[in-house]
Design a protein around this motif. Structure first.
Motif, PDB file in Angstrom:
ATOM      1  N   ILE A  41       0.827  -1.208   0.000  1.00  0.00           N
ATOM      2  CA  ILE A  41       0.000   0.000   0.000  1.00  0.00           C
ATOM      3  C   ILE A  41       0.859   1.254   0.000  1.00  0.00           C
ATOM      4  CG2 ILE A  41      -1.664   1.332   1.363  1.00  0.00           C
ATOM      5  CD1 ILE A  41      -2.941  -1.280   2.195  1.00  0.00           C
ATOM      6  N   SER A  42       2.021   1.177   0.645  1.00  0.00           N
ATOM      7  CA  SER A  42       2.896   2.350   0.731  1.00  0.00           C
ATOM      8  C   SER A  42       3.542   2.683  -0.603  1.00  0.00           C
ATOM      9  CB  SER A  42       3.985   2.121   1.794  1.00  0.00           C
ATOM     10  OG  SER A  42       4.829   1.036   1.403  1.00  0.00           O
ATOM     11  N   THR A  43       3.532   1.743  -1.530  1.00  0.00           N
ATOM     12  CA  THR A  43       4.093   2.005  -2.860  1.00  0.00           C
ATOM     13  C   THR A  43       3.019   2.577  -3.759  1.00  0.00           C
ATOM     14  OG1 THR A  43       3.579  -0.206  -3.654  1.00  0.00           O
ATOM     15  CG2 THR A  43       5.711   0.104  -2.594  1.00  0.00           C
ATOM     16  N   GLY A  44       3.391   3.364  -4.713  1.00  0.00           N
ATOM     17  CA  GLY A  44       2.442   3.939  -5.659  1.00  0.00           C
ATOM     18  C   GLY A  44       1.384   4.767  -4.960  1.00  0.00           C
ATOM     19  N   GLU A  45       1.771   5.882  -4.378  1.00  0.00           N
ATOM     20  CA  GLU A  45       0.864   6.666  -3.547  1.00  0.00           C
ATOM     21  C   GLU A  45      -0.333   7.217  -4.311  1.00  0.00           C
ATOM     22  OE1 GLU A  45       3.213   9.681  -1.772  1.00  0.00           O
ATOM     23  OE2 GLU A  45       4.374   8.314  -0.512  1.00  0.00           O
ATOM     24  N   THR A  46      -0.199   7.313  -5.599  1.00  0.00           N
ATOM     25  CA  THR A  46      -1.316   7.878  -6.373  1.00  0.00           C
ATOM     26  C   THR A  46      -2.421   6.849  -6.595  1.00  0.00           C
ATOM     27  OG1 THR A  46      -0.197   7.258  -8.427  1.00  0.00           O
ATOM     28  CG2 THR A  46       0.209   9.474  -7.571  1.00  0.00           C
ATOM     29  N   LYS A  47      -2.152   5.618  -6.271  1.00  0.00           N
ATOM     30  CA  LYS A  47      -3.147   4.567  -6.507  1.00  0.00           C
ATOM     31  C   LYS A  47      -4.045   4.388  -5.301  1.00  0.00           C
ATOM     32  CE  LYS A  47      -0.707   1.707  -9.903  1.00  0.00           C
ATOM     33  NZ  LYS A  47      -0.223   0.342 -10.203  1.00  0.00           N
ATOM     34  N   ASP A  48      -5.293   4.055  -5.573  1.00  0.00           N
ATOM     35  CA  ASP A  48      -6.247   3.721  -4.519  1.00  0.00           C
ATOM     36  C   ASP A  48      -6.299   2.202  -4.441  1.00  0.00           C
ATOM     37  OD1 ASP A  48      -8.192   3.620  -2.643  1.00  0.00           O
ATOM     38  OD2 ASP A  48      -9.837   4.170  -3.991  1.00  0.00           O
ATOM     39  N   HIS A  49      -5.440   1.634  -3.601  1.00  0.00           N
ATOM     40  CA  HIS A  49      -5.332   0.174  -3.532  1.00  0.00           C
ATOM     41  C   HIS A  49      -6.576  -0.425  -2.895  1.00  0.00           C
ATOM     42  CE1 HIS A  49      -1.112   0.045  -4.768  1.00  0.00           C
ATOM     43  NE2 HIS A  49      -0.942   1.146  -4.023  1.00  0.00           N
ATOM     44  N   LYS A  50      -7.110  -1.477  -3.507  1.00  0.00           N
ATOM     45  CA  LYS A  50      -8.237  -2.211  -2.969  1.00  0.00           C
ATOM     46  C   LYS A  50      -7.743  -3.599  -2.592  1.00  0.00           C
ATOM     47  CE  LYS A  50     -11.365   0.995  -3.890  1.00  0.00           C
ATOM     48  NZ  LYS A  50     -12.134   1.696  -2.842  1.00  0.00           N
ATOM     49  N   VAL A  51      -7.422  -3.777  -1.333  1.00  0.00           N
ATOM     50  CA  VAL A  51      -6.894  -5.054  -0.853  1.00  0.00           C
ATOM     51  C   VAL A  51      -8.042  -5.847  -0.228  1.00  0.00           C
ATOM     52  CG1 VAL A  51      -5.263  -6.186   0.693  1.00  0.00           C
ATOM     53  CG2 VAL A  51      -4.619  -4.057  -0.475  1.00  0.00           C
ATOM     54  N   VAL A  52      -8.241  -7.053  -0.739  1.00  0.00           N
ATOM     55  CA  VAL A  52      -9.318  -7.918  -0.251  1.00  0.00           C
ATOM     56  C   VAL A  52      -8.731  -9.297   0.046  1.00  0.00           C
ATOM     57  CG1 VAL A  52     -11.106  -6.706  -1.564  1.00  0.00           C
ATOM     58  CG2 VAL A  52      -9.904  -8.640  -2.615  1.00  0.00           C
ATOM     59  N   LYS A  53      -9.542 -10.141   0.674  1.00  0.00           N
ATOM     60  CA  LYS A  53      -9.102 -11.513   0.889  1.00  0.00           C
ATOM     61  C   LYS A  53      -8.906 -12.199  -0.459  1.00  0.00           C
ATOM     62  CE  LYS A  53     -11.367 -12.162   5.369  1.00  0.00           C
ATOM     63  NZ  LYS A  53     -12.369 -12.960   6.133  1.00  0.00           N
ATOM     64  N   PHE A  54      -7.973 -13.148  -0.450  1.00  0.00           N
ATOM     65  CA  PHE A  54      -7.615 -13.790  -1.710  1.00  0.00           C
ATOM     66  C   PHE A  54      -8.830 -14.434  -2.384  1.00  0.00           C
ATOM     67  CE2 PHE A  54      -6.106 -17.466  -4.178  1.00  0.00           C
ATOM     68  CZ  PHE A  54      -5.280 -16.813  -5.075  1.00  0.00           C
ATOM     69  N   GLN A  55      -9.708 -15.036  -1.575  1.00  0.00           N
ATOM     70  CA  GLN A  55     -10.875 -15.692  -2.154  1.00  0.00           C
ATOM     71  C   GLN A  55     -11.889 -14.698  -2.709  1.00  0.00           C
ATOM     72  OE1 GLN A  55      -9.749 -16.018   0.927  1.00  0.00           O
ATOM     73  NE2 GLN A  55     -11.363 -16.068   2.507  1.00  0.00           N
ATOM     74  N   ASP A  56     -11.751 -13.398  -2.355  1.00  0.00           N
ATOM     75  CA  ASP A  56     -12.654 -12.369  -2.865  1.00  0.00           C
ATOM     76  C   ASP A  56     -12.022 -11.546  -3.982  1.00  0.00           C
ATOM     77  OD1 ASP A  56     -14.578 -13.122  -1.011  1.00  0.00           O
ATOM     78  OD2 ASP A  56     -13.814 -11.739   0.521  1.00  0.00           O
ATOM     79  N   ARG A  57     -10.910 -12.027  -4.536  1.00  0.00           N
ATOM     80  CA  ARG A  57     -10.209 -11.275  -5.572  1.00  0.00           C
ATOM     81  C   ARG A  57     -11.114 -11.048  -6.783  1.00  0.00           C
ATOM     82  NH1 ARG A  57      -8.809 -16.451  -5.542  1.00  0.00           N
ATOM     83  NH2 ARG A  57      -8.558 -17.624  -7.495  1.00  0.00           N
ATOM     84  N   LYS A  58     -10.852  -9.974  -7.503  1.00  0.00           N
ATOM     85  CA  LYS A  58     -11.607  -9.551  -8.686  1.00  0.00           C
ATOM     86  C   LYS A  58     -13.039  -9.155  -8.361  1.00  0.00           C
ATOM     87  CE  LYS A  58      -8.911 -12.490 -11.794  1.00  0.00           C
ATOM     88  NZ  LYS A  58      -8.954 -13.541 -12.823  1.00  0.00           N
TER      89      LYS A  58
END
Length: 566
Positions: A41-58
């Motif tokens: 998350i700390s990388t690419g500050e301009t991005k709005d990272h959406k981190v979810v559980k692996f089984q909920d990917r996409k």
């Protein structure tokens, strides 16, 4: 040991490359362990990272970036421009007054279309090509066998010829030996006669020499003259000249014609040789139905009173229920056996539906000929959804095909020219347009009240009121025939086509309004018979899976169920 390339049965974090994956960034499409989430998350500050559980990917939608406004996401879709737009685009004059849709809805519709197309590729087209490949392989194997049989046949024919030639050679040599022996025997006999004469001459010479060699004059004087003997032997024997037979061989150059020749080989091409494999379980897609004979006298099974002032359309939901529509804005579902009203649906625009149909999944479809824009709508769980919105065209007849597509016949808003065409849709996507024949002439006249259906053989059948004809084209849109009625008609009136339907025998049934009957023609346009059992002003038609015919009588407000096949 490299844990990234070694054999393993779990996925590893894309950052540390050692820990087991537990999370997923839907924005960057990166697999993460919990410990590496913060670093990512700390990388690419301009991005709005959406981190979810692996089984909920996409699960998080990634909106497209706007091509006109940097760093803006497009959450809407401009139907007129056919492009994604952002909030800034909406505020610009460029899209002012344009019809917009939620981009997720557009994406979902597109996804549905793609899924259907993938299903068609996977379940229909790919298996068809697989069958074609198997057919070609089988033909190749059969071809090798048949060429081998031909080669064996040529070899056997050659062996037969060798045997015949050996017999012929033996026969000719035997004849030659017989000729030789005959001539030798004749010459030998001639030689024996000559040798005998030579012996006699020798004896004559010996006897005369004995006399001339003595001094006994009395013996010498007693010998007569030899002139007669000499004259005898001066007549020499005939000369025998043997004439040998000649062997006249046949021409080697003509041996191939005598032995046999091969005809030329070729590969013929038939673009209609294969048909698309289908896994559908509808009557149209199954095996050939049993042949049914016409009843001598069609009979009316039941009559349903709808109470509608002018009853135009009827469509079978099942063998127990039918949808109807007429001169008001409601579409009503009736029980066939009970004749009771089960459900009523009002059009979204409040206008009269032009036509109704039922999809393979059992949903009601209707065309809405609104003043502003024409639409094709589907009713799911009492909710009406616009599937197709037309501009500059007004939808008339609609039907659902065996493949799940919709066929819509429509008129243009240009009433001076009255253009008419049939369009095939998969969902809301236009797949095919049928408007002109091979000579560029219009297939359909420019007047209202047309109905459309698909035959079991996938022909598209249109009832063209203005042309007083039934126009039938094949699946590719090529004209097969036009049916313009049969004489004598029951009421001796001109052919006045209205509703149209087909049955399991690929018959085309057509309501004839002015003659108060239904025409039945075969799949090639040949007239078979009339259904004339007390009908009055027949308009809409449909048939159920048992080949029962339903006829909407426009003025009597009735739907009649008629049995006409055994």
């Amino acid at each position: 040991m490299d844990t990234r390339t070694s054999a393993q049965d779990v996925m590893r974090c894309d950052v540390c490359e050692t820990a087991v994956v537990q999370m997923h960034c839907d924005t960057c499409l990166v697999n993460l362990c919990k410990a590496c989430v913060g670093d990512h998350i700390s990388t690419g500050e301009t991005k709005d990272h959406k981190v979810v559980k692996f089984q909920d990917r996409k699960s998080t939608p990634l909106y497209p970036g706007c091509t006109s406004h940097n760093k803006q996401q497009c959450t809407m879709y401009c139907n007129q421009c056919d492009i994604p737009v952002c909030t800034k685009c909406l505020a610009s004059v460029e899209h002012l007054g344009h019809k917009l849709s939620d981009i997720l809805q557009i994406a979902e519709e597109k996804k549905d279309i793609i899924i259907k197309e993938v299903i068609e590729l996977r379940e229909t087209i790919y298996p068809t090509y697989h069958d074609i490949a198997s057919d070609v392989q089988n033909r190749m194997s059969q071809l090798k066998k048949e060429y081998g049989d031909l080669s064996t046949g040529i070899t056997k024919h050659g062996e037969d010829w060798h045997r015949q030639i050996d017999k012929l050679v033996k026969k000719l040599k035997a004849e030659l030996d017989e000729m030789k022996n005959t001539q030798l025997q004749t010459l030998q006999k001639h030689l024996d006669e000559i040798n005998k004469t030579m012996s006699e001459i020798g004896d004559e010479i010996d006897s005369v020499e004995m006399v001339t060699d003595t001094n006994d004059l009395s013996k010498l004087l007693s010998v007569t003259s030899m002139a007669s003997v000499i004259n005898t032997y001066r007549n020499l024997p005939q000369k025998l000249e043997p004439i040998l037979p000649k062997f006249i061989p046949g021409k080697i150059q003509e041996l191939d014609k005598l032995f046999g020749v091969l005809s030329s080989s070729s590969l013929t091409s038939d673009k209609h040789g294969y048909s698309m494999k289908t896994t559908q379980k509808s009557p149209e897609a199954g095996s050939s139905p049993p042949v049914k004979q016409m009843l001598d006298e069609p009979e009316t099974i039941t009559t349903i009173d709808t109470g509608c002032k002018y009853l135009y359309n009827v469509a079978c939901l099942s063998d127990e229920e039918i949808w109807t529509s007429g001169s008001d804005r409601t579409m009503e579902l009736y029980s066939i056996n009970q004749g009771s009203l089960l459900k009523s649906i009002t059009t979204k625009s409040g206008k009269i539906p032009s036509d109704i149909a039922v999809t393979k999944s059992g949903d009601l479809v209707y065309t809405d000929n609104d003043y502003e824009d024409g639409t094709v709508n589907i009713v799911k769980n009492k909710k009406i959804k616009k599937v197709i919105r037309l501009q500059n065209w007004k939808p008339l007849g609609v039907c659902s095909t065996s493949s799940g597509d919709l066929l819509v016949i429509m008129d243009s808003d240009d009433y001076k020219h009255c253009h008419t065409k049939v369009v095939r849709y998969s969902g809301s996507t236009e797949k095919q347009t049928i408007q002109f024949d091979d000579k560029g002439q219009p297939l359909y006249s420019g007047y209202y009240n047309r109905y459309i259906t698909e035959n079991r053989n996938l022909d598209i059948c249109v009832s063209d009121w203005g042309a007083r004809a039934v126009v039938v084209v094949n699946q590719a849109g090529k004209l097969r025939f036009r049916y313009t009625g049969h004489t004598p008609a029951p009421k001796n009136q001109p052919f006045s086509p209205r509703g149209i339907t087909t049955d399991s025998q690929s018959h085309v049934l057509r309501a004839d309004y002015w003659n108060h009957c239904v025409h039945i023609i075969d799949q090639d346009g040949n007239f078979l018979c009339y259904i004339d059992c007390g009908l009055s002003d027949p308009w809409g038609l449909c048939s159920d899976t048992n080949d029962n015919l339903f006829v909407a009588e426009i003025r009597k407000q009735n739907v009649k169920k008629i049995k006409y096949l055994q």
